[in-house]
Motif scaffolding. Structure first.
Motif, PDB file in Angstrom:
ATOM      1  N   LEU A 105      -8.351  -3.204  -7.602  1.00 43.25           N
ATOM      2  CA  LEU A 105      -8.257  -1.803  -7.117  1.00 43.25           C
ATOM      3  C   LEU A 105      -9.334  -0.840  -7.873  1.00 43.25           C
ATOM      4  CD1 LEU A 105      -4.308  -1.571  -7.071  1.00 43.25           C
ATOM      5  CD2 LEU A 105      -5.903  -1.067  -5.365  1.00 43.25           C
TER       6      LEU A 105
ATOM      7  N   TYR B 237     -10.386   2.761  -7.438  1.00 40.84           N
ATOM      8  CA  TYR B 237      -9.104   3.781  -7.797  1.00 40.84           C
ATOM      9  C   TYR B 237      -8.713   3.855  -9.104  1.00 40.84           C
ATOM     10  CZ  TYR B 237      -7.769   2.698  -2.973  1.00 40.84           C
ATOM     11  OH  TYR B 237      -7.665   2.691  -1.415  1.00 40.84           O
TER      12      TYR B 237
ATOM     13  N   GLU C  65      -6.958   6.916  -5.201  1.00 36.43           N
ATOM     14  CA  GLU C  65      -8.091   6.902  -5.001  1.00 36.43           C
ATOM     15  C   GLU C  65      -9.144   7.820  -5.321  1.00 36.43           C
ATOM     16  OE1 GLU C  65     -11.725   6.195  -2.731  1.00 36.43           O
ATOM     17  OE2 GLU C  65     -10.746   7.970  -2.501  1.00 36.43           O
ATOM     18  N   ASN C  66     -10.203   7.602  -5.946  1.00 39.16           N
ATOM     19  CA  ASN C  66     -10.767   8.547  -6.791  1.00 39.16           C
ATOM     20  C   ASN C  66     -11.451   9.746  -5.941  1.00 39.16           C
ATOM     21  OD1 ASN C  66     -10.580   7.541  -9.261  1.00 39.16           O
ATOM     22  ND2 ASN C  66     -12.438   6.107  -9.224  1.00 39.16           N
TER      23      ASN C  66
ATOM     24  N   THR D  52     -10.549  10.684  -2.852  1.00 39.58           N
ATOM     25  CA  THR D  52      -9.718  11.479  -1.847  1.00 39.58           C
ATOM     26  C   THR D  52      -8.469  11.971  -2.803  1.00 39.58           C
ATOM     27  OG1 THR D  52      -8.401   9.711  -1.086  1.00 39.58           O
ATOM     28  CG2 THR D  52     -10.470  10.316   0.134  1.00 39.58           C
TER      29      THR D  52
ATOM     30  N   LEU E  82      -4.776  -1.218   2.661  1.00 38.06           N
ATOM     31  CA  LEU E  82      -6.015  -0.782   1.833  1.00 38.06           C
ATOM     32  C   LEU E  82      -7.312  -1.160   2.331  1.00 38.06           C
ATOM     33  CD1 LEU E  82      -4.807   0.243  -1.703  1.00 38.06           C
ATOM     34  CD2 LEU E  82      -4.670   1.614   0.383  1.00 38.06           C
TER      35      LEU E  82
END
Length: 106
Positions: A21, A26, A44-45, A47, A103
């Motif tokens: 992840l 993430y 999630e970095n 969004t 994902l």
């Protein structure tokens, strides 16, 4: 009651999932209790999309087919109340392969 070897496999699998992840972009929050409904929270970095993650050690039947798991009712209830999706993540402690199908991580 699980034995020590199963516990170690589970921890190795959880660490493999965390690493995948992070490499996929993430932020990962690790829940400290072994008995909680949530194993990880992944954000999630780019969004800010946030997911509850349930980590599972990949298991196979004697014929080699995969054993797919299902969410517990408490996990389904929490996802509904929070509006955050609950995702199953699988890791094979022997091969170090990780699959998080929802994902798109393999």
């Amino acid at each position: 009651m699980s034995n020590y070897k199963d516990h170690i496999r589970g921890e190795v699998s959880k660490n493999l999932i965390i690493n995948h992840l992070i490499l996929a972009g993430y932020e990962v929050l690790n829940e400290g209790s072994a008995q909680g409904l949530i194993d990880l929270v992944a954000v999630e970095n780019k969004t800010g999309a946030t997911y509850f993650i349930d980590c599972k050690c990949l298991s196979r039947r004697a014929n080699g087919s995969r054993v797919d798991r299902v969410l517990k009712q408490g996990q389904k209830d929490l996802a509904e109340k929070s509006g955050l999706p609950f995702i199953l993540a699988y890791a094979d402690a022997q091969t170090n392969k990780v699959e998080i199908p929802k994902l798109g991580i393999k």
